[in-house]
Scaffold this motif. Structure first.
Motif, short mmCIF file in Angstrom:
data_model
loop_
_atom_site.label_atom_id
_atom_site.label_comp_id
_atom_site.label_asym_id
_atom_site.label_seq_id
_atom_site.Cartn_x
_atom_site.Cartn_y
_atom_site.Cartn_z
N ILE A 77 0.05 7.17 -9.82
CA ILE A 77 0.82 7.21 -8.84
C ILE A 77 1.79 8.37 -8.09
CG2 ILE A 77 3.36 6.49 -8.91
CD1 ILE A 77 1.55 4.03 -9.21
N ASP A 99 3.93 10.34 -5.91
CA ASP A 99 5.23 10.09 -4.89
C ASP A 99 5.46 8.87 -4.91
OD1 ASP A 99 5.27 12.66 -4.36
OD2 ASP A 99 3.98 12.72 -3.02
N TYR A 111 3.71 6.35 -5.16
CA TYR A 111 3.05 5.59 -4.19
C TYR A 111 1.72 5.42 -5.21
CZ TYR A 111 5.23 5.72 0.09
OH TYR A 111 6.09 5.81 1.10
N GLN A 112 1.03 4.31 -5.34
CA GLN A 112 -0.15 4.11 -5.53
C GLN A 112 -1.65 4.74 -4.71
OE1 GLN A 112 -2.07 -0.22 -7.47
NE2 GLN A 112 -3.23 0.12 -5.73
N TRP A 139 -0.74 -4.59 0.99
CA TRP A 139 0.24 -3.69 1.78
C TRP A 139 1.08 -4.26 0.38
CZ3 TRP A 139 4.34 -3.92 5.36
CH2 TRP A 139 4.49 -2.92 5.54
N LYS A 168 2.02 -3.37 -2.78
CA LYS A 168 2.27 -1.66 -3.21
C LYS A 168 3.70 -1.24 -2.28
CE LYS A 168 -2.48 0.18 -1.79
NZ LYS A 168 -3.73 0.89 -1.68
N THR A 169 3.95 -2.33 -1.61
CA THR A 169 5.27 -1.99 -1.58
C THR A 169 6.51 -2.36 -2.83
OG1 THR A 169 5.34 -2.49 0.79
CG2 THR A 169 7.48 -2.27 0.00
N HIS A 223 5.79 0.65 -5.15
CA HIS A 223 6.61 1.78 -4.12
C HIS A 223 8.23 1.96 -4.70
CE1 HIS A 223 8.09 3.97 -0.50
NE2 HIS A 223 8.08 5.24 -2.09
N ASN A 251 8.70 1.73 -8.20
CA ASN A 251 8.69 3.39 -8.97
C ASN A 251 10.47 4.21 -8.10
OD1 ASN A 251 6.69 4.82 -10.34
ND2 ASN A 251 5.75 3.44 -8.80
N ASN A 252 10.87 3.78 -6.83
CA ASN A 252 12.07 4.41 -5.73
C ASN A 252 12.81 4.46 -7.23
OD1 ASN A 252 9.63 6.09 -4.34
ND2 ASN A 252 11.29 5.36 -2.78
N ALA A 290 10.69 1.37 4.58
CA ALA A 290 9.64 1.02 3.32
C ALA A 290 9.79 0.50 3.07
CB ALA A 290 8.98 2.97 2.37
#
Ligand code: 4GP
Length: 841
Positions: free
Chosen positions: A170, A172, A174-175, A616, A619-620, A623, A626-627, A755
């Motif tokens: 991971i 930032d 992102y994977q 995709w 992956k979002t 993200h 994580n955020n 995003a």
């Protein structure tokens, strides 16, 4: 036979036969010997890697001795064997498992300690064998463990990928995918350079009539790739039976170079040929529940299937039996449609190479194969373009057309004039280009088709395979609900819990007969027992908290409620529902008074899982998780009340740390989409409760453990279709709480909202196919029930004890016995007491 030692010399062999070690001293002797000879090191030069290598080699020697004996025993007994064909075997680590299965972990622990090492550190040196994506591959691994533990003569056949599932980093939020080169040092495989099979691709088919007027087809030309066998011993638990997993590796047929090209100065292209051949077994396709139709994948499938069948047929032919006895000696199970070509390949061998009649051959084929379906998701159902097939496997395409013709003729006889039916069930889809429907081919070529949980097996009969039930009758379709091996998922992952259970149920017998867990019911209100039980859970949470700290830097409170969702990231599994729920909780906490905050149970929401590199939306979701973590974990206003963790690179060895540490785990797929799920079983077996939808095996888990011991929510499978219809053609208003969550996301609270536009948009504007909004309210309410229930620790602990006590059904041993009886018609091969098993049962 020629390699067999003549009778007079056999005494010497018997005298010096390898003897598996059983004592600590002998184990140490073996470790030192391997360090000093095999590894060419010494006590002045032995780090943990070397100690791991030597300890593994010591156990490997032991396993291979039993492996040899098992193979001899099975060959002499000459009974029916099972071959489990799977493109994925998600094995994880082998050393710990081998030590426990042969009952010598304590001896190894003491021995290693005398030699200056801690066993945990040594175990941690091992690289996971990660030749799979998720549930399908891990199921295959559990099945191998069960088949060996139950003494079934059974082999696994797969591909020896140079790169297993990618390593997830991971960066930032992102994977990022990093290749997993795992073969640097792998003591668990034995290359069999004597077992090499030529596999043909491309070329053309020449047909003619022989002197007797018989039609003959010859597949000629094209290219040959060599398949080399690598054998991996699979030790059963508390039994000498050590089965085989045979993995194939590809090489160019010309050896290192094509010497003709080389000599004519075409050096580059001779090396290129070599590399092209090696590409076949180079990499595992990283998709779970998704088919992408890439030519290399079809090449992998045929390469593996052709080599495996050649091997199986060669073994059968040694017995000199009539071909008609083939299905009495051999059962082949197809793990999903990936090995479906095996049906066509066996038919080809029988008619083209062995000269059998079509019908005679086809009877043998269909009696040999069984097919397991693992998903109803349309995007996962394998289809191959006819032109691609024609080019790569011209003879197989002809045979498929013939299979289809005979099949459609039989349908026509049964349903005269029903042209729609013929179109619907044809193995060839009349699209542009035409496509081969692999699931249909698998059904037509097998004698049994099974789903992996009751709901799923019902769904395949009423939806995707409905017509086939009419054609073949309902008996061809059956259910075998998935299971997990309690050896790895309880004994190995949660040693203290296993020990406690053993102390109350009279030893480790429960690991071989999981229904023994029932005896724990009587301790459900036992104060002392409950205390120990809770202490173990707490210790497992501390272990995970340490791991979280060391990998993410975030401090979590082990007394908080650990809420875990670890599995592949997929829209249908609905990690987005979970993270939206977390954001809702965040909003709720922010709005709470200090008094209200005091009453709320602190929570740690833990996520883990890989997204397919090309997926995709998944992956979002990663993200966003994580955020959200980055914001929530730093918010002083929230403190311990909520932490959000994403664990990088979820895999089998990490699951062994994560699973025993849950208070609740989430299995929240849209009803009707998760065929079974198996981590749900692992979590409950380790004393965690479940929040889940009425989907897959959750339903049977509920039936077994009781509905008071599970938090179910959400719409039912039978309502999904109508809801989707309403979204698209009726009115679709979003849940107001979900709207607040979206508003927060859109305010850039978790970074640039752009995003996440596609993710929120899929729910707001694109029909909410996975029913996130429909289930949101019920999900949030149920999470509140979880909070409330957790406050009453006494009752909570009782629930977890009762649940564990009732999980016996979900042992993969039960599954294997069901397959053996209903589908394979095979018996275990009992073993005498002659083995050198360890003392720890
Ligand atoms: C998985 C299913 O998604 C999961 O529910 C099931 O437990 C597992 O198989 C084992 O049966 N399917 C796949 C796939 O991984 O790619 O179809």
């Amino acid at each position: 036979v020629e390699a067999s030692i003549p009778e007079p010399q056999r005494d010497a062999w018997k005298k010096f036969q390898a003897k598996p070690f059983v004592s600590k001293d002998d184990f140490e002797k073996e470790v030192v010997r391997h360090v000093e000879t095999t590894l060419a090191r010494s006590m002045f030069n032995c780090d943990e890697t070397a100690a791991y290598a030597a300890a593994s080699l010591a156990f490997r020697d032991r396993l291979i001795t039993e492996w040899n004996r098992t193979q001899q025993r099975q060959t002499f007994a000459d009974t029916k064997r099972v071959y489990y064909l799977s493109l994925e075997f998600l094995m994880g680590r082998a050393l710990d498992n081998a030590m426990l299965n042969v009952g010598l972990k304590n001896i190894a622990k003491e021995g290693l300690s005398e030699l200056g090492f801690r066993i945990e550190d040594i175990i941690n040196q091992e690289h996971d064998a990660a030749l799979g994506n998720g549930g399908l591959g891990r199921l295959a691994a559990c099945f191998l463990d069960s088949m060996a533990s139950l003494n079934f003569p059974a082999w696994g056949y797969g591909l020896r990928y140079k790169y297993g599932i990618f390593k997830q980093e991971i960066v930032d939020g992102y994977q990022v995918e990093v290749p997993d080169y795992w073969l640097d040092f792998n003591p668990w495989e034995f290359p069999r350079h004597d077992i090499v099979v030529d596999v043909q691709f491309y070329g053309g088919v020449r047909k003619y009539q022989d002197e007797a007027g018989k039609n003959v087809a010859v597949w000629e030309g094209g290219e040959i790739v060599k398949a080399t066998a690598y054998d991996v011993p699979i030790p059963g638990f508390n039994t000498p039976t050590t089965n085989n997993m045979r993995l194939w590796s590809s090489k160019a047929a010309s050896g290192e170079f094509d010497f003709q090209k080389f000599n004519s100065g075409d050096y580059e292209s001779s090396v290129a040929d070599q590399q092209r051949a090696e590409t076949i077994s180079a990499v595992l396709y990283p998709n779970d529940n998704l088919d992408r139709g890439k030519e290399l994948r079809l090449k992998q499938q045929y390469f593996w299937v052709a080599a495996s069948l050649y091997d199986i047929v060669r073994r059968f032919k040694k017995s000199k039996r009539a071909w008609s006895e083939f299905p009495d000696q051999i059962a082949i199970q197809l793990n999903d449609t990936h090995p479906t070509l095996a049906i066509v390949e066996l038919q080809r061998i029988l008619i083209d190479m062995e000269g059998l009649d079509w019908d005679e051959a086809w009877t043998i084929v269909t009696n040999t194969f069984g097919y397991t379906n693992h998903t109803v998701l349309p995007e996962a159902l394998e289809k191959w373009s006819v032109p691609l097939f024609q080019n790569l496997l011209p003879r197989h395409l002809q045979i498929i057309y013939d299979i289809n013709m005979f099949f459609l003729q039989s349908v026509e006889r049964k349903f005269p004039g029903d042209r729609d039916m013929l179109g619907r069930v044809s193995i060839i889809e009349e699209s542009q280009p035409k496509m081969v429907r692999m699931a249909f081919l698998a059904i037509v070529g097998s004698h049994k088709v099974n789903g992996v949980a009751e709901l799923h097996s019902d769904l395949i009969k009423t939806t995707i395979f409905k017509d086939f039930v009419k054609i073949f009758g309902p008996d061809k379709f059956t259910n075998v609900t998935n299971g997990i091996t309690p050896r790895r998922w309880l004994h190995q992952a949660n040693p203290r819990l296993s020990e406690l259970i053993a102390s109350k149920t009279g030893g480790l017998g429960f690991l071989k007969d999981l229904n023994v867990l029932n005896e724990l019911e009587k301790f459900a209100d036992d104060k002392e027992f409950k205390k120990e039980w809770a202490e173990i859970k707490y210790a497992n949470k501390v272990r995970l908290a340490k791991y979280i700290k060391s990998t993410t830097g975030v401090t979590v409170n082990p007394a908080a409620l650990f809420d875990i969702q670890v599995k592949r990231i997929h829209e249908y599994k609905r990690q987005q529902l979970n993270i939206f729920g977390v954001i809702h909780r965040y909003l709720t906490i922010k709005a709470m008074t200090p008094e209200e905050r005091k009453k709320l149970a602190p929570r740690v929401s833990i996520f883990g899982g890989k997204a397919a590199p090309g997926y995709w939306m998944a992956k979002t979701i990663i993200h966003l998780i994580n955020n959200v973590g980055a914001v929530v974990n730093k918010d002083p206003d929230v403190g311990d009340l909520l932490k959000v963790i994403f664990l990088e690179d979820y895999n089998v060895s990490k699951a062994e740390i994560i699973t025993p540490a849950s208070d609740v785990s989430e299995h929240i797929s849209t009803a009707g989409t998760e065929a079974s799920g198996t981590s749900n079983m692992k979590f409950v077996l380790n004393g965690g409760l479940i929040i889940g939808t009425c989907d897959g095996a959750n339903i049977e888990i509920t039936r077994e453990i009781g509905e008071n011991n599970i938090f179910l929510f959400g719409n039912l499978a039978e309502d999904v279709e109508d809801l989707r219809h309403t979204h698209n053609y009726g009115s679709h208003t979003l849940d107001p709480d979900l709207v607040k969550v979206f508003d927060l996301i859109k305010s850039n609270a978790f970074g640039d909202a752009g995003a996440f536009g596609a993710l929120t948009g899929s729910i707001e504007d694109h029909g909410d196919y996975y029913l996130v909004s429909d289930d949101f309210h019920s999900y949030i309410q149920t999470q509140t029930l979880v909070d409330e229930a957790y406050k009453n620790q006494e009752e909570w602990i009782t629930k977890t004890i009762l649940s564990v006590a009732r999980m016996g059904f979900f042992s993969s041993d039960r599954c294997i016995n069901e397959y053996a009886e209903m589908i394979w018609n095979v018996e275990p091969l009992p073993v005498g007491k002659e083995s050198g098993l360890g003392k720890e049962e």
